[in-house]
Design a protein around this motif. Structure first.
Motif, mmCIF file in Angstrom:
data_model
loop_
_atom_site.group_PDB
_atom_site.id
_atom_site.type_symbol
_atom_site.label_atom_id
_atom_site.label_comp_id
_atom_site.label_asym_id
_atom_site.label_seq_id
_atom_site.Cartn_x
_atom_site.Cartn_y
_atom_site.Cartn_z
ATOM 1 N N HIS A 1 3.460 9.018 -1.900
ATOM 2 C CA HIS A 1 3.797 8.866 -3.329
ATOM 3 C C HIS A 1 4.657 10.005 -3.854
ATOM 4 O O HIS A 1 5.155 9.944 -4.966
ATOM 5 C CB HIS A 1 2.517 8.724 -4.164
ATOM 6 N N LYS A 2 4.814 11.082 -3.061
ATOM 7 C CA LYS A 2 5.652 12.214 -3.498
ATOM 8 C C LYS A 2 7.001 12.222 -2.775
ATOM 9 O O LYS A 2 7.787 13.154 -2.911
ATOM 10 C CB LYS A 2 4.923 13.545 -3.241
ATOM 11 N N ARG A 3 7.252 11.196 -1.982
ATOM 12 C CA ARG A 3 8.528 11.139 -1.256
ATOM 13 C C ARG A 3 9.579 10.400 -2.085
ATOM 14 O O ARG A 3 9.242 9.505 -2.862
ATOM 15 C CB ARG A 3 8.337 10.417 0.083
ATOM 16 N N PRO A 4 10.845 10.742 -1.878
ATOM 17 C CA PRO A 4 11.913 10.163 -2.702
ATOM 18 C C PRO A 4 11.895 8.639 -2.758
ATOM 19 O O PRO A 4 12.101 8.066 -3.825
ATOM 20 C CB PRO A 4 13.203 10.677 -2.043
ATOM 21 N N ALA A 5 11.612 7.977 -1.645
ATOM 22 C CA ALA A 5 11.669 6.502 -1.639
ATOM 23 C C ALA A 5 10.680 5.924 -2.644
ATOM 24 O O ALA A 5 10.971 4.930 -3.311
ATOM 25 C CB ALA A 5 11.369 5.968 -0.242
ATOM 26 N N LEU B 1 8.961 -0.806 -12.840
ATOM 27 C CA LEU B 1 8.176 -0.215 -13.937
ATOM 28 C C LEU B 1 7.083 0.689 -13.392
ATOM 29 O O LEU B 1 6.538 0.432 -12.320
ATOM 30 C CB LEU B 1 7.495 -1.322 -14.749
ATOM 31 N N PHE B 2 6.731 1.714 -14.176
ATOM 32 C CA PHE B 2 5.538 2.498 -13.882
ATOM 33 C C PHE B 2 4.738 2.624 -15.165
ATOM 34 O O PHE B 2 5.185 2.158 -16.222
ATOM 35 C CB PHE B 2 5.899 3.867 -13.290
ATOM 36 N N GLU B 3 3.559 3.223 -15.105
ATOM 37 C CA GLU B 3 2.542 3.301 -16.173
ATOM 38 C C GLU B 3 1.787 1.971 -16.253
ATOM 39 O O GLU B 3 2.289 0.964 -16.757
ATOM 40 C CB GLU B 3 3.137 3.670 -17.547
ATOM 41 N N SER B 4 0.538 2.012 -15.793
ATOM 42 C CA SER B 4 -0.232 0.772 -15.647
ATOM 43 C C SER B 4 -0.359 -0.001 -16.958
ATOM 44 O O SER B 4 -0.280 -1.226 -16.977
ATOM 45 C CB SER B 4 -1.624 1.089 -15.092
ATOM 46 N N ARG B 5 -0.547 0.715 -18.078
ATOM 47 C CA ARG B 5 -0.762 0.009 -19.347
ATOM 48 C C ARG B 5 0.532 -0.596 -19.911
ATOM 49 O O ARG B 5 0.493 -1.410 -20.818
ATOM 50 C CB ARG B 5 -1.398 0.960 -20.379
ATOM 51 N N VAL B 6 1.656 -0.147 -19.398
ATOM 52 C CA VAL B 6 2.951 -0.753 -19.760
ATOM 53 C C VAL B 6 3.207 -1.969 -18.863
ATOM 54 O O VAL B 6 3.668 -3.016 -19.326
ATOM 55 C CB VAL B 6 4.074 0.303 -19.618
ATOM 56 N N ILE B 7 2.846 -1.818 -17.593
ATOM 57 C CA ILE B 7 3.020 -2.936 -16.652
ATOM 58 C C ILE B 7 2.183 -4.133 -17.113
ATOM 59 O O ILE B 7 2.637 -5.276 -17.087
ATOM 60 C CB ILE B 7 2.630 -2.506 -15.211
ATOM 61 N N THR B 8 0.954 -3.878 -17.572
ATOM 62 C CA THR B 8 0.096 -4.998 -18.002
ATOM 63 C C THR B 8 0.746 -5.731 -19.181
ATOM 64 O O THR B 8 0.750 -6.961 -19.222
ATOM 65 C CB THR B 8 -1.319 -4.519 -18.405
ATOM 66 N N PRO C 1 0.825 -1.217 0.000
ATOM 67 C CA PRO C 1 0.000 0.000 0.000
ATOM 68 C C PRO C 1 0.858 1.265 0.000
ATOM 69 O O PRO C 1 1.919 1.303 0.629
ATOM 70 C CB PRO C 1 -0.811 -0.087 1.301
ATOM 71 N N VAL C 2 0.392 2.267 -0.718
ATOM 72 C CA VAL C 2 1.069 3.572 -0.742
ATOM 73 C C VAL C 2 0.072 4.566 -0.150
ATOM 74 O O VAL C 2 -1.048 4.702 -0.654
ATOM 75 C CB VAL C 2 1.431 3.978 -2.187
ATOM 76 N N ASP C 3 0.467 5.232 0.911
ATOM 77 C CA ASP C 3 -0.467 6.112 1.636
ATOM 78 C C ASP C 3 -0.545 7.478 0.945
ATOM 79 O O ASP C 3 0.226 8.390 1.238
ATOM 80 C CB ASP C 3 0.005 6.254 3.092
ATOM 81 N N LEU C 4 -1.511 7.602 0.025
ATOM 82 C CA LEU C 4 -1.635 8.854 -0.732
ATOM 83 C C LEU C 4 -1.992 10.012 0.189
ATOM 84 O O LEU C 4 -1.519 11.134 0.002
ATOM 85 C CB LEU C 4 -2.714 8.723 -1.814
ATOM 86 N N SER C 5 -2.837 9.753 1.202
ATOM 87 C CA SER C 5 -3.276 10.865 2.073
ATOM 88 C C SER C 5 -2.102 11.429 2.864
ATOM 89 O O SER C 5 -2.098 12.609 3.223
ATOM 90 C CB SER C 5 -4.406 10.421 3.005
ATOM 91 N N ALA C 6 -1.083 10.609 3.103
ATOM 92 C CA ALA C 6 0.115 11.096 3.818
ATOM 93 C C ALA C 6 1.166 11.617 2.836
ATOM 94 O O ALA C 6 2.255 12.015 3.244
ATOM 95 C CB ALA C 6 0.700 9.966 4.665
ATOM 96 N N GLY C 7 0.864 11.564 1.533
ATOM 97 C CA GLY C 7 1.817 12.070 0.542
ATOM 98 C C GLY C 7 2.992 11.144 0.294
ATOM 99 O O GLY C 7 4.032 11.562 -0.250
ATOM 100 N N GLY D 1 5.485 10.318 -9.335
ATOM 101 C CA GLY D 1 4.829 10.373 -8.036
ATOM 102 C C GLY D 1 3.389 9.916 -8.091
ATOM 103 O O GLY D 1 2.507 10.518 -7.464
ATOM 104 N N GLN D 2 3.130 8.858 -8.853
ATOM 105 C CA GLN D 2 1.767 8.322 -8.958
ATOM 106 C C GLN D 2 1.800 6.818 -8.758
ATOM 107 O O GLN D 2 2.827 6.165 -8.998
ATOM 108 C CB GLN D 2 1.191 8.620 -10.348
ATOM 109 N N ILE D 3 0.662 6.272 -8.343
ATOM 110 C CA ILE D 3 0.532 4.822 -8.293
ATOM 111 C C ILE D 3 -0.127 4.351 -9.587
ATOM 112 O O ILE D 3 -0.903 5.110 -10.180
ATOM 113 C CB ILE D 3 -0.273 4.353 -7.048
ATOM 114 N N PRO D 4 0.209 3.136 -10.065
ATOM 115 C CA PRO D 4 1.028 2.117 -9.412
ATOM 116 C C PRO D 4 2.479 2.127 -9.898
ATOM 117 O O PRO D 4 2.838 2.849 -10.824
ATOM 118 C CB PRO D 4 0.343 0.833 -9.895
#
Ligand code: GS8
Length: 217
Positions: A40-44, A64-71, A32-38, A52-55
């Protein structure tokens, strides 16, 4: 090393990836990535997705990022025989690519905007839907779904008479359109689109994804 998917079950783009993982029967850990705590915008996290977006997906050393590339990656690496990309046939494969692109270029924008206006805006930002924006996006989505209706009167699924990633990519936003906006009739009033939608959502993998898409007012 197993697959690690960074995201949330309620998130549309995470759901797109979970749908493929479930179709292929892969083992994975949802981190899980806690969006409400931000988070997704932290360096880790931004090391995994610099926007800075999921997933994001981690498979051993590959991130990898970009859901349609991951699929697409998951099907190419773990599920060629699933038929979700049909790359063994150039004609079928390019039809899948074409309708994947249609979802990205034509369907995603108006439907995600309606989802934002009717659900995210009131739920997270205390706002109300802008009826002018809603009317304009409904008009755009109607035109897109008229094209789908014509295509689906000729073939059972978008790329042909077989289920593919092109259909699967529609699942999360299509589900939220029906459950969280007043515009579900855009799908239900078009008989071939409705039959297609019933076929997409009745798959066991789709049902698992839908169970996680619980955002509502
Ligand atoms: C979009 C990712 C995205 O918008 C993809 O992976 O397909 N093109 C990308 N993620 C949203 C959640 S979507 O459920 C997100 O992370 N939003 C938080 C933010 O942008 O700050």
């Amino acid at each position: 090393m197993g697959l690690k998917l960074y995201g949330l079950p309620v998130s549309t783009c995470t759901g797109r990836v979970v749908a493929v993982i479930e179709e292929l029967g892969l083992e994975y850990e949802l981190v899980p990535v806690d969006l409400s705590a931000g988070e997704h915008k932290r360096p880790a996290y931004m090391e995994k997705n610099p926007f800075g977006q999921i997933p994001a997906l981690k498979d051993g050393d590959l991130v990898l990022f970009e859901s349609r590339v991951i699929t697409r990656y998951l099907v190419r690496k773990y599920g060629k025989e699933s038929g979700l990309l049909r790359e063994e046939s150039p004609a079928d494969g390019i039809a899948v690519d074409q309708w994947i692109e249609v979802e990205t270029q034509h369907f995603n924008k108006p439907i995600s905007s309606l989802f934002y206006q009717h659900l995210l805006l009131p739920l997270f930002f205390g706002g109300a839907a802008d009826e002018k924006v809603v009317a304009a996006e409904v008009e755009k989505l109607e035109k897109v779904l008229d094209v789908y209706e014509a295509k689906l009167s000729k073939t059972k699924f978008l790329a042909g008479d077989f289920y593919s990633l092109a259909d699967l990519h529609h699942l999360p936003y299509g589900h939220y359109l029906i459950t969280t906006t007043p515009h579900g009739s855009l799908i239900h009033s078009r008989p071939h689109v409705k039959a297609w939608w019933d076929a997409v959502t009745s798959r066991p993998a789709s049902k698992k994804v839908i169970a996680g898409l619980t955002l509502s007012l």
